[in-house]
Design a protein around this motif. Structure first.
Motif, PDB file in Angstrom:
ATOM      1  N   TYR A   1      -1.151  -7.179 -72.073  1.00 46.73           N
ATOM      2  CA  TYR A   1      -0.579  -6.841 -70.785  1.00 46.73           C
ATOM      3  C   TYR A   1      -1.615  -6.309 -69.818  1.00 46.73           C
ATOM      4  N   LEU A   2      -2.752  -5.798 -70.324  1.00 42.25           N
ATOM      5  CA  LEU A   2      -3.809  -5.344 -69.431  1.00 42.25           C
ATOM      6  C   LEU A   2      -4.348  -6.526 -68.629  1.00 42.25           C
ATOM      7  N   ASN A   3      -4.494  -7.688 -69.315  1.00 38.42           N
ATOM      8  CA  ASN A   3      -4.947  -8.899 -68.612  1.00 38.42           C
ATOM      9  C   ASN A   3      -3.918  -9.336 -67.574  1.00 38.42           C
ATOM     10  N   GLU A   4      -2.637  -9.167 -67.934  1.00 41.78           N
ATOM     11  CA  GLU A   4      -1.588  -9.514 -66.982  1.00 41.78           C
ATOM     12  C   GLU A   4      -1.675  -8.634 -65.744  1.00 41.78           C
ATOM     13  N   GLN A   5      -1.971  -7.355 -65.964  1.00 45.68           N
ATOM     14  CA  GLN A   5      -2.094  -6.399 -64.866  1.00 45.68           C
ATOM     15  C   GLN A   5      -3.230  -6.791 -63.935  1.00 45.68           C
ATOM     16  N   ILE A   6      -4.385  -7.182 -64.508  1.00 56.48           N
ATOM     17  CA  ILE A   6      -5.535  -7.578 -63.690  1.00 56.48           C
ATOM     18  C   ILE A   6      -5.249  -8.877 -62.954  1.00 56.48           C
ATOM     19  N   ALA A   7      -4.603  -9.806 -63.659  1.00 59.31           N
ATOM     20  CA  ALA A   7      -4.309 -11.101 -63.057  1.00 59.31           C
ATOM     21  C   ALA A   7      -3.354 -10.967 -61.883  1.00 59.31           C
ATOM     22  N   SER A   8      -2.446  -9.995 -61.972  1.00 60.83           N
ATOM     23  CA  SER A   8      -1.469  -9.818 -60.895  1.00 60.83           C
ATOM     24  C   SER A   8      -2.053  -9.072 -59.709  1.00 60.83           C
ATOM     25  N   GLY A   9      -3.276  -8.555 -59.863  1.00 62.98           N
ATOM     26  CA  GLY A   9      -3.932  -7.868 -58.755  1.00 62.98           C
ATOM     27  C   GLY A   9      -3.554  -6.404 -58.629  1.00 62.98           C
ATOM     28  N   VAL A  10      -2.838  -5.834 -59.609  1.00 60.82           N
ATOM     29  CA  VAL A  10      -2.485  -4.402 -59.582  1.00 60.82           C
ATOM     30  C   VAL A  10      -3.665  -3.612 -60.129  1.00 60.82           C
ATOM     31  N   THR A  11      -4.325  -2.893 -59.249  1.00 61.07           N
ATOM     32  CA  THR A  11      -5.551  -2.198 -59.676  1.00 61.07           C
ATOM     33  C   THR A  11      -5.398  -0.687 -59.715  1.00 61.07           C
ATOM     34  N   SER A  12      -4.215  -0.152 -59.315  1.00 63.78           N
ATOM     35  CA  SER A  12      -4.039   1.310 -59.335  1.00 63.78           C
ATOM     36  C   SER A  12      -3.579   1.808 -60.694  1.00 63.78           C
ATOM     37  N   PHE A  13      -3.405   0.900 -61.676  1.00 60.95           N
ATOM     38  CA  PHE A  13      -2.960   1.286 -63.014  1.00 60.95           C
ATOM     39  C   PHE A  13      -4.010   0.872 -64.042  1.00 60.95           C
ATOM     40  N   ARG A  14      -4.084   1.620 -65.104  1.00 62.45           N
ATOM     41  CA  ARG A  14      -4.917   1.210 -66.236  1.00 62.45           C
ATOM     42  C   ARG A  14      -4.142   1.428 -67.523  1.00 62.45           C
ATOM     43  N   GLU A  15      -4.578   0.693 -68.541  1.00 59.06           N
ATOM     44  CA  GLU A  15      -3.868   0.714 -69.822  1.00 59.06           C
ATOM     45  C   GLU A  15      -3.868   2.108 -70.445  1.00 59.06           C
ATOM     46  N   ALA A  16      -2.702   2.536 -70.933  1.00 62.24           N
ATOM     47  CA  ALA A  16      -2.590   3.816 -71.631  1.00 62.24           C
ATOM     48  C   ALA A  16      -2.262   3.590 -73.103  1.00 62.24           C
ATOM     49  N   PHE A  17      -1.185   2.850 -73.374  1.00 62.15           N
ATOM     50  CA  PHE A  17      -0.813   2.602 -74.773  1.00 62.15           C
ATOM     51  C   PHE A  17       0.142   1.406 -74.831  1.00 62.15           C
ATOM     52  N   TYR A  18       0.246   0.840 -76.039  1.00 60.08           N
ATOM     53  CA  TYR A  18       1.210  -0.217 -76.310  1.00 60.08           C
ATOM     54  C   TYR A  18       1.764   0.020 -77.705  1.00 60.08           C
ATOM     55  N   PHE A  19       3.108  -0.065 -77.809  1.00 59.59           N
ATOM     56  CA  PHE A  19       3.772   0.047 -79.107  1.00 59.59           C
ATOM     57  C   PHE A  19       4.746  -1.116 -79.262  1.00 59.59           C
ATOM     58  N   LEU A  20       4.725  -1.722 -80.457  1.00 58.19           N
ATOM     59  CA  LEU A  20       5.733  -2.712 -80.812  1.00 58.19           C
ATOM     60  C   LEU A  20       6.719  -2.014 -81.736  1.00 58.19           C
ATOM     61  N   LEU A  21       8.014  -1.986 -81.344  1.00 52.25           N
ATOM     62  CA  LEU A  21       9.030  -1.220 -82.071  1.00 52.25           C
ATOM     63  C   LEU A  21      10.145  -2.127 -82.547  1.00 52.25           C
ATOM     64  N   ASP A  22      10.744  -1.750 -83.678  1.00 51.54           N
ATOM     65  CA  ASP A  22      11.998  -2.416 -84.032  1.00 51.54           C
ATOM     66  C   ASP A  22      13.138  -1.639 -83.392  1.00 51.54           C
ATOM     67  N   ASN A  23      14.381  -2.105 -83.597  1.00 48.22           N
ATOM     68  CA  ASN A  23      15.501  -1.479 -82.897  1.00 48.22           C
ATOM     69  C   ASN A  23      15.896  -0.121 -83.485  1.00 48.22           C
ATOM     70  N   LYS A  24      15.185   0.322 -84.545  1.00 45.48           N
ATOM     71  CA  LYS A  24      15.412   1.662 -85.094  1.00 45.48           C
ATOM     72  C   LYS A  24      14.336   2.656 -84.653  1.00 45.48           C
ATOM     73  N   GLY A  25      13.366   2.148 -83.908  1.00 50.64           N
ATOM     74  CA  GLY A  25      12.319   3.022 -83.415  1.00 50.64           C
ATOM     75  C   GLY A  25      11.107   3.097 -84.320  1.00 50.64           C
ATOM     76  N   THR A  26      11.064   2.266 -85.358  1.00 55.04           N
ATOM     77  CA  THR A  26       9.894   2.232 -86.238  1.00 55.04           C
ATOM     78  C   THR A  26       8.753   1.514 -85.534  1.00 55.04           C
ATOM     79  N   ILE A  27       7.552   2.103 -85.611  1.00 54.09           N
ATOM     80  CA  ILE A  27       6.385   1.513 -84.951  1.00 54.09           C
ATOM     81  C   ILE A  27       5.807   0.416 -85.854  1.00 54.09           C
ATOM     82  N   LEU A  28       5.741  -0.841 -85.325  1.00 54.89           N
ATOM     83  CA  LEU A  28       5.223  -1.970 -86.075  1.00 54.89           C
ATOM     84  C   LEU A  28       3.763  -2.245 -85.737  1.00 54.89           C
ATOM     85  N   ARG A  29       3.383  -1.972 -84.505  1.00 58.36           N
ATOM     86  CA  ARG A  29       2.000  -2.196 -84.097  1.00 58.36           C
ATOM     87  C   ARG A  29       1.696  -1.299 -82.897  1.00 58.36           C
ATOM     88  N   TYR A  30       0.426  -0.931 -82.723  1.00 58.84           N
ATOM     89  CA  TYR A  30       0.076  -0.068 -81.592  1.00 58.84           C
ATOM     90  C   TYR A  30      -1.395  -0.262 -81.241  1.00 58.84           C
TER      91      TYR A  30
END
Length: 489
Positions: free
Chosen positions: A2-31
């Motif tokens: 999504y960081l690449n998506e952010q740059i591609a869209s031209g939004v430069t006032s934001f930078r990557e902080a974190f990414y979590f992939l979750l199941d519907n119970k809130g278990t973290i699958l990837r980060y």
């Protein structure tokens, strides 16, 4: 990513902080992400350990709903800074949830004031109480979580307790155009009660009025103040104990001085008693002789009985005076006549013979002062005794010496003074500096104890008076007693 998506869209006032992939119970699958790589956020098995309660509640609602996406804003705290993070929860094709967090770089310019590095807890607050910016110290002071959900309102953070002198009322504080300040107590944790001073300062921005809320911690200051007060209380108690001890010591010295003075006048007392006893003996002998001669009449017996009663009354008076002088009565403030007390003191020392003594007493009638008659008599007796002993010593050294003792009573609009001056031995300048110290005496050869002037000084202070001395060695010694005038009410 999504960081690449952010740059591609031209939004430069934001930078990557974190990414979590979750199941519907809130278990973290990837980060992954900057905050996780830098250690600002710990990797965890469940997202419930990271998200604030309000966001977590919204997450579980989102899982059960048909929504595809929702967004929220959060604050994430590092050791020194606070970051604004825009978060989005999105359901993907596999049925899991992507949680993305982007740092909002525009956050730090919202308040127009750089507050991160300020040494006090600081927050910038809108008129409705919403906090638009705050520094790390403010979070440490009032919050315990590293991640905080927005919007955040100051009236929801500062919760005063029963110890607080005031209840925190943000709207009441902002009614004033000038700076507002108040002292509050706030619980942080189970036992940690904080006392702080809140300053609320209006700041005009380009769009609306905001308020700078600064906090000064008074907790340690109050503890120091309490410790100082406890120490002061201990010192006051020590001073009181010392006062009581000194008072006890002073009473012992006073009793010792009175007993010594009583010992000095004992011979005079015996002489005074011997005279009426001699009269009694002669009258009884005379009565017996007349009885034997048969010359006793009723009128004769009545006359002799009255004479005997007068002598007995005289002896009782001498004994009562001796008892009164030898005891220390309770000190009661009363109006006393100086002339009357002086006459009693002169009677007390009348046994001390000085050949050819010229005694002059100048006074005006009805000079009254506040004090204790018995203590004032002791003052006069001590001064007169000192003068007479000095005259006796000088006379023993010079047979042609003509002893003089003068007592003068004066009254002005402000003071009453009693002046004793003798032409005895006097004292040197070096001795003058030591006279009021206990146990210092210039008359060891005649049994001086050095307590006389020390006792006089203490008794004069009790009567709000003052004693001063002046002398020239070999010429004179002068003692001046000064008393405040009794004001007419």
């Amino acid at each position: 990513m999504y960081l690449n998506e952010q740059i591609a869209s031209g939004v430069t006032s934001f930078r990557e902080a974190f990414y979590f992939l979750l199941d519907n119970k809130g278990t973290i699958l990837r980060y992954y992400g900057d905050f996780i790589a830098s250690g600002l956020l710990d990797s965890s098995e469940r997202i419930s350990e990271l998200l604030p309660e309000t966001v977590l509640k919204r997450f579980y609602q989102f899982v059960k709903s048909a929504e595809k996406r929702f967004q929220c804003n959060m604050l994430v705290c590092s050791a020194n800074e606070v970051y604004a993070v825009k978060c989005s929860f999105t359901k993907n094709a596999q049925g899991n949830i992507d949680l993305k967090g982007l740092v909002d770089e525009s956050y730090k310019s919202e308040g127009l004031i750089p507050i991160d590095k300020l040494p006090l807890p600081i927050a910038l607050v809108k008129k409705d109480g919403e906090i638009i910016q705050l520094n790390r110290l403010f979070i440490d002071y009032f919050l315990e979580s590293k991640i905080i959900a927005k919007p955040l309102f100051i009236q929801d953070i500062i919760k005063t307790n029963i110890l607080s002198p005031e209840t925190f009322d943000y709207r009441k504080m902002i009614k004033s155009d000038a700076n507002s300040r108040a002292v509050f107590c706030h619980f942080k944790g189970a036992e940690n009660n904080q006392t702080f001073l809140l300053n609320l300062i209006p700041v005009d921005s380009s769009t609306e009025r905001i308020y700078l809320a600064s906090i000064k911690d008074l907790t340690q200051f109050i503890e120091v103040q309490q410790n100082l007060e406890d120490q002061n209380q201990e010192l006051r108690q020590q001073v009181q104990d010392e006062f009581e001890l000194n008072r006890s010591f002073e009473l012992k010295l006073l009793r010792k001085n009175r007993l010594e003075s009583l010992g000095e006048i004992a011979s005079g007392i015996f002489h005074e008693l011997n005279q009426p006893l001699t009269h009694l003996s002669l009258k009884i002998d005379n009565m017996l002789e007349n009885w034997q001669r048969g010359n006793v009449t009723e009128e004769y017996l009545m006359n002799k009985g009255e004479q005997i009663q007068r002598q007995i009354k005289r002896m009782r008076g001498i004994i009562d005076e001796m008892k009164q002088f030898s005891t220390i009565p309770e000190s009661r403030d009363e109006v006393i006549n100086i002339k009357t007390v002086l006459n009693c003191a002169l009677e007390d020392v009348s046994y001390m013979q000085v050949s050819g003594l010229i005694l002059v007493v100048n006074h005006v009638d009805d000079i009254n002062v506040h004090g204790n008659a018995n203590e004032l008599e002791q003052i006069f007796v001590n001064i007169l005794t000192n003068s007479i002993q000095s005259l006796q010593l000088k006379q023993s050294l010079n047979k042609d010496f003509k002893p003089k003792l003068k007592v003068t009573l004066k009254k002005t609009s402000e003071l009453i003074t009693v002046i004793f001056i003798d032409n005895g031995l006097g004292v040197s300048n070096a001795e003058m500096e030591q006279l009021f110290k206990p146990f210092y005496t210039t008359k060891k050869e005649v049994g001086g104890t050095g307590l006389g002037l020390f006792i006089i000084n203490n008794l004069m202070r009790k009567m709000n008076g003052r004693v001063t001395v002046d002398s020239k060695e070999g010429k004179f010694f002068k003692t001046t007693l000064s008393f405040p005038i009794i004001k007419e009410e």
